[in-house]
Scaffold this motif. Structure first.
Motif, PDB file in Angstrom:
ATOM      1  N   PRO A   1      -1.224   4.767  -1.768  1.00  0.00           N
ATOM      2  CA  PRO A   1      -1.168   6.129  -2.250  1.00  0.00           C
ATOM      3  C   PRO A   1       0.249   6.650  -2.240  1.00  0.00           C
ATOM      4  N   ALA A   2       0.492   7.635  -3.088  1.00  0.00           N
ATOM      5  CA  ALA A   2       1.848   8.102  -3.289  1.00  0.00           C
ATOM      6  C   ALA A   2       2.471   8.664  -2.036  1.00  0.00           C
ATOM      7  N   ASP A   3       1.648   9.253  -1.151  1.00  0.00           N
ATOM      8  CA  ASP A   3       2.241   9.883   0.007  1.00  0.00           C
ATOM      9  C   ASP A   3       2.678   8.878   1.055  1.00  0.00           C
TER      10      ASP A   3
ATOM     11  N   ALA B   1      11.322   7.365  -4.055  1.00  0.00           N
ATOM     12  CA  ALA B   1      11.692   6.912  -5.398  1.00  0.00           C
ATOM     13  C   ALA B   1      10.518   6.291  -6.133  1.00  0.00           C
ATOM     14  N   ALA B   2       9.520   5.765  -5.381  1.00  0.00           N
ATOM     15  CA  ALA B   2       8.395   5.084  -6.003  1.00  0.00           C
ATOM     16  C   ALA B   2       7.252   6.026  -6.333  1.00  0.00           C
ATOM     17  N   ARG B   3       7.311   7.236  -5.859  1.00  0.00           N
ATOM     18  CA  ARG B   3       6.203   8.150  -6.062  1.00  0.00           C
ATOM     19  C   ARG B   3       6.204   8.707  -7.476  1.00  0.00           C
ATOM     20  N   PRO B   4       5.072   8.727  -8.119  1.00  0.00           N
ATOM     21  CA  PRO B   4       5.003   9.362  -9.436  1.00  0.00           C
ATOM     22  C   PRO B   4       5.101  10.863  -9.288  1.00  0.00           C
ATOM     23  N   PRO B   5       5.464  11.574 -10.346  1.00  0.00           N
ATOM     24  CA  PRO B   5       5.494  13.039 -10.271  1.00  0.00           C
ATOM     25  C   PRO B   5       4.106  13.587  -9.993  1.00  0.00           C
ATOM     26  N   TRP B   6       4.041  14.786  -9.452  1.00  0.00           N
ATOM     27  CA  TRP B   6       2.761  15.349  -9.008  1.00  0.00           C
ATOM     28  C   TRP B   6       1.752  15.446 -10.144  1.00  0.00           C
ATOM     29  N   TYR B   7       2.233  15.642 -11.373  1.00  0.00           N
ATOM     30  CA  TYR B   7       1.308  15.798 -12.495  1.00  0.00           C
ATOM     31  C   TYR B   7       0.733  14.458 -12.962  1.00  0.00           C
ATOM     32  N   ARG B   8       1.110  13.371 -12.321  1.00  0.00           N
ATOM     33  CA  ARG B   8       0.471  12.081 -12.577  1.00  0.00           C
ATOM     34  C   ARG B   8      -0.262  11.584 -11.340  1.00  0.00           C
ATOM     35  N   GLN B   9      -0.578  12.496 -10.454  1.00  0.00           N
ATOM     36  CA  GLN B   9      -1.346  12.187  -9.264  1.00  0.00           C
ATOM     37  C   GLN B   9      -2.680  12.923  -9.330  1.00  0.00           C
ATOM     38  N   GLU B  10      -3.558  12.605  -8.394  1.00  0.00           N
ATOM     39  CA  GLU B  10      -4.884  13.223  -8.387  1.00  0.00           C
ATOM     40  C   GLU B  10      -4.805  14.725  -8.192  1.00  0.00           C
ATOM     41  N   ASP B  11      -3.847  15.180  -7.373  1.00  0.00           N
ATOM     42  CA  ASP B  11      -3.680  16.614  -7.171  1.00  0.00           C
ATOM     43  C   ASP B  11      -3.435  17.333  -8.494  1.00  0.00           C
ATOM     44  N   GLY B  12      -2.506  16.791  -9.268  1.00  0.00           N
ATOM     45  CA  GLY B  12      -2.156  17.436 -10.523  1.00  0.00           C
ATOM     46  C   GLY B  12      -3.318  17.485 -11.497  1.00  0.00           C
ATOM     47  N   TRP B  13      -4.033  16.367 -11.630  1.00  0.00           N
ATOM     48  CA  TRP B  13      -5.135  16.356 -12.591  1.00  0.00           C
ATOM     49  C   TRP B  13      -6.352  17.120 -12.091  1.00  0.00           C
ATOM     50  N   ALA B  14      -6.497  17.250 -10.794  1.00  0.00           N
ATOM     51  CA  ALA B  14      -7.540  18.148 -10.279  1.00  0.00           C
ATOM     52  C   ALA B  14      -7.250  19.583 -10.712  1.00  0.00           C
ATOM     53  N   ILE B  15      -5.972  19.961 -10.678  1.00  0.00           N
ATOM     54  CA  ILE B  15      -5.582  21.303 -11.129  1.00  0.00           C
ATOM     55  C   ILE B  15      -5.839  21.459 -12.625  1.00  0.00           C
ATOM     56  N   PHE B  16      -5.374  20.479 -13.417  1.00  0.00           N
ATOM     57  CA  PHE B  16      -5.526  20.581 -14.872  1.00  0.00           C
ATOM     58  C   PHE B  16      -7.002  20.674 -15.270  1.00  0.00           C
TER      59      PHE B  16
ATOM     60  N   ARG C   1      -3.799   8.851 -17.121  1.00  0.00           N
ATOM     61  CA  ARG C   1      -2.480   9.327 -16.708  1.00  0.00           C
ATOM     62  C   ARG C   1      -2.174   8.960 -15.254  1.00  0.00           C
ATOM     63  N   ILE C   2      -3.193   8.944 -14.419  1.00  0.00           N
ATOM     64  CA  ILE C   2      -2.978   8.599 -13.010  1.00  0.00           C
ATOM     65  C   ILE C   2      -2.698   7.116 -12.851  1.00  0.00           C
TER      66      ILE C   2
ATOM     67  N   ALA D   1      -6.261  14.606   0.947  1.00  0.00           N
ATOM     68  CA  ALA D   1      -5.071  13.793   1.020  1.00  0.00           C
ATOM     69  C   ALA D   1      -4.048  14.278   0.042  1.00  0.00           C
ATOM     70  N   PRO D   2      -2.908  14.742   0.512  1.00  0.00           N
ATOM     71  CA  PRO D   2      -1.918  15.296  -0.384  1.00  0.00           C
ATOM     72  C   PRO D   2      -1.229  14.232  -1.201  1.00  0.00           C
ATOM     73  N   GLY D   3      -1.193  14.474  -2.487  1.00  0.00           N
ATOM     74  CA  GLY D   3      -0.387  13.662  -3.363  1.00  0.00           C
ATOM     75  C   GLY D   3      -0.704  12.206  -3.422  1.00  0.00           C
ATOM     76  N   SER D   4      -1.947  11.814  -3.253  1.00  0.00           N
ATOM     77  CA  SER D   4      -2.247  10.401  -3.346  1.00  0.00           C
ATOM     78  C   SER D   4      -2.467  10.007  -4.777  1.00  0.00           C
ATOM     79  N   ARG D   5      -2.219   8.738  -5.045  1.00  0.00           N
ATOM     80  CA  ARG D   5      -2.368   8.267  -6.421  1.00  0.00           C
ATOM     81  C   ARG D   5      -2.970   6.885  -6.415  1.00  0.00           C
ATOM     82  N   GLY D   6      -3.968   6.704  -7.267  1.00  0.00           N
ATOM     83  CA  GLY D   6      -4.490   5.386  -7.498  1.00  0.00           C
ATOM     84  C   GLY D   6      -5.187   4.779  -6.311  1.00  0.00           C
ATOM     85  N   SER D   7      -5.505   5.534  -5.300  1.00  0.00           N
ATOM     86  CA  SER D   7      -6.177   4.964  -4.144  1.00  0.00           C
ATOM     87  C   SER D   7      -7.667   5.012  -4.345  1.00  0.00           C
ATOM     88  N   GLN D   8      -8.351   4.018  -3.852  1.00  0.00           N
ATOM     89  CA  GLN D   8      -9.805   4.007  -3.966  1.00  0.00           C
ATOM     90  C   GLN D   8     -10.338   4.905  -2.884  1.00  0.00           C
TER      91      GLN D   8
END
Length: 483
Positions: free
Chosen positions: A38-40, A45-60, A125-126, A14-21
């Motif tokens: 989820p962010a997607d 305007a309500a979406r957090p930046p990618w580095y505060r989503q699961e995608d970003g932290w998976a990368i980090f 962060r997420i 799931a691209p760019g999802s955030r905070g979803s169970q």
């Protein structure tokens, strides 16, 4: 859209999802977990930046582990890598199993610390509840240890039941018979785990293989995606009279990248939340079925591992499920071929598909509505793009560069110690993924999708599987055999 309750689970995807169970799907009819949408599916305007989503932290987290493992070897601390590389030997009796567990206990403690720290930082962060997440992660990790130990039993090995499959069975058994505490749900973040595992998978896949098989994977994926999308959409709208947006959402779930495809396309064409829920449920049903069908069929047909993995990557509907099916083949080339087909070939185009469907929806389906003049935002491609795929590529580039620059002895040590450790960590993340999938899946909720959507999706399955087989075995076989 309404808050999602079934989250995207069999999906890494799931691209760019955030905070979803994260589960097998999202937007269930019967609330189980209440989390932010989820962010997607949120307004831009309500979406957090990618580095505060699961995608970003998976990368980090994934790249951070690659960097730490590499630095440990270069600093002469290869022993530290072995401390977090847990392997249970084969055992037959309970006494042998307990002995294996006791022997691995120190490494299990170090491994837990290695997982807990970055995952908790990312959780904060997420936007997860960090206290509940840490408490739930401890319970989930303990269960993962028991599952991994169980999978090393000689009977399970003889039955070719790999760790991810055992984790799925155990999770399903517990999740459908026991009422789980609320704090445990906070740690059942399937996307978080599976995307990190995918980044680590990139580290174990040489970039030369990606360059060699990437064009074939993309070509095969595009062919199958167009054919499957068209067949499901036609069946849904023409044969069964379903709404066009509903048909597009079903088609996306069956052709692009499963759960995230249904969510992204459903959001792009403004499908109803319940339509997205039905599409996700159907992805779950077929993805679970294919975990068992495809590996068994590949063995009966005598397919080479690379070809079998490519067929699975073409015909599976969710990344985590496909990984389990590829693991069941029992050869690393099957996992590599699946990854190339699913991640490189299909997942990376979800943003493009969402953008194209948004154009179709606004210019054709909504042309008589008040939204007909809505401007198509090209930035939506980037918003929808599953960014953890970039981490997958970077991880592959880093380890490939290291192997190229190191001399013979160092390169051998790097391959054995660093890549061995990263492969072990990848396995643990996928075990956590499948436990979360099983624990959050309710069979009773998968039976309420309705016959017409089921039949429309089944038409796509009936076309997708043989087309994927033909392309894998007869058209692109040379690429997959070369893995």
């Amino acid at each position: 859209m309404q808050p999602h309750t079934l989250s995207s689970s069999l999906a890494i995807d799931a691209p760019g999802s955030r905070g979803s169970q994260t589960r097998f799907g999202r937007e269930s009819y019967t609330p189980i977990q209440r989390n932010p949408a989820p962010a997607d599916t949120q307004p831009p305007a309500a979406r957090p930046p990618w580095y505060r989503q699961e995608d970003g932290w998976a990368i980090f987290i994934g790249l951070g582990m690659v960097a730490l493992a590499s630095l440990a070897l270069l600093a002469g601390e290869s022993g530290a890598l072995r401390l977090v590389t847990v392997k249970f030997g084969s055992w037959r009796t309970p006494g042998e199993g307990l002995a294996a567990l006791g022997k691995a206990l120190p490494s299990l403690i170090y491994l837990y610390a290695l997982l807990l720290v970055p995952l908790s930082i990312g959780a904060a962060r997420i936007g997860y509840n960090v206290t509940k997440f840490g408490k739930g992660l401890l319970a989930l990790y303990g269960l993962a240890v028991l599952v991994t130990l169980l999978a090393s039993n000689t009977w399970f090995k003889a039955a070719q039941l790999e760790g991810p499959l055992v984790a799925l069975f155990v999770g399903l058994a517990i999740g459908n018979t026991v009422r789980l505490p609320a704090w445990l749900h906070e740690a059942l973040r399937t996307e978080y785990f599976v995307k990190t595992g995918i980044v680590l998978m990139g580290a174990t896949l040489p970039f030369t293989i990606i360059l060699q098989a990437g064009p074939a994977a993309i070509s095969q994926a595009l062919i199958v995606s167009f054919i499957t999308f068209g067949s499901i959409y036609f069946a849904a709208t023409r044969l069964f009279g379903l709404d066009r947006r509903f048909g597009a959402t079903l088609a996306a779930g069956g052709s692009i990248c499963g759960v995230s495809g249904a969510i992204a396309i459903g959001g792009a064409c403004r499908a109803r939340p319940q339509h997205v829920s039905v599409a996700i449920s159907l992805v779950i049903v077929w993805a679970v079925a294919m975990i068992f069908i495809l590996p068994s069929a590949a063995r009966v047909l005598g397919l080479e591992p690379g070809i079998a993995g490519a067929w699975i990557g073409t015909s599976e509907f969710a990344d985590a499920a496909g990984f389990a099916a590829a693991e069941a083949i029992g050869h690393e080339s099957a996992v590599q071929a699946f990854t190339l087909m699913k991640v490189v070939g299909r997942d990376m185009f979800v943003g493009v598909w969402a953008f194209l469907v948004a154009i179709l929806s606004v210019t054709v389906w909504e042309r008589q509505s008040r939204d007909s003049a809505e401007r198509i935002d090209r930035r939506e491609i980037w918003r929808r793009f599953p960014k953890f795929i970039l981490g997958f590529f970077v991880a592959s580039l880093l380890t490939t560069a290291a192997l190229t620059l190191l001399d013979g002895a160092q390169a051998t040590a790097y391959s054995k110690d660093v890549l061995g450790t990263l492969k072990s960590l990848r396995g643990w993340f996928f075990t956590l993924t499948f436990l979360a999938i099983g624990l959050t899946t309710r069979f009773r909720e998968l039976t309420a999708v309705g016959i017409k959507p089921f039949l429309a999706f089944a038409v796509g399955v009936a076309i997708n599987v043989p087309v994927g087989y033909f392309l894998s075995v007869h058209v692109f076989a040379d690429f997959w055999n070369a893995l």
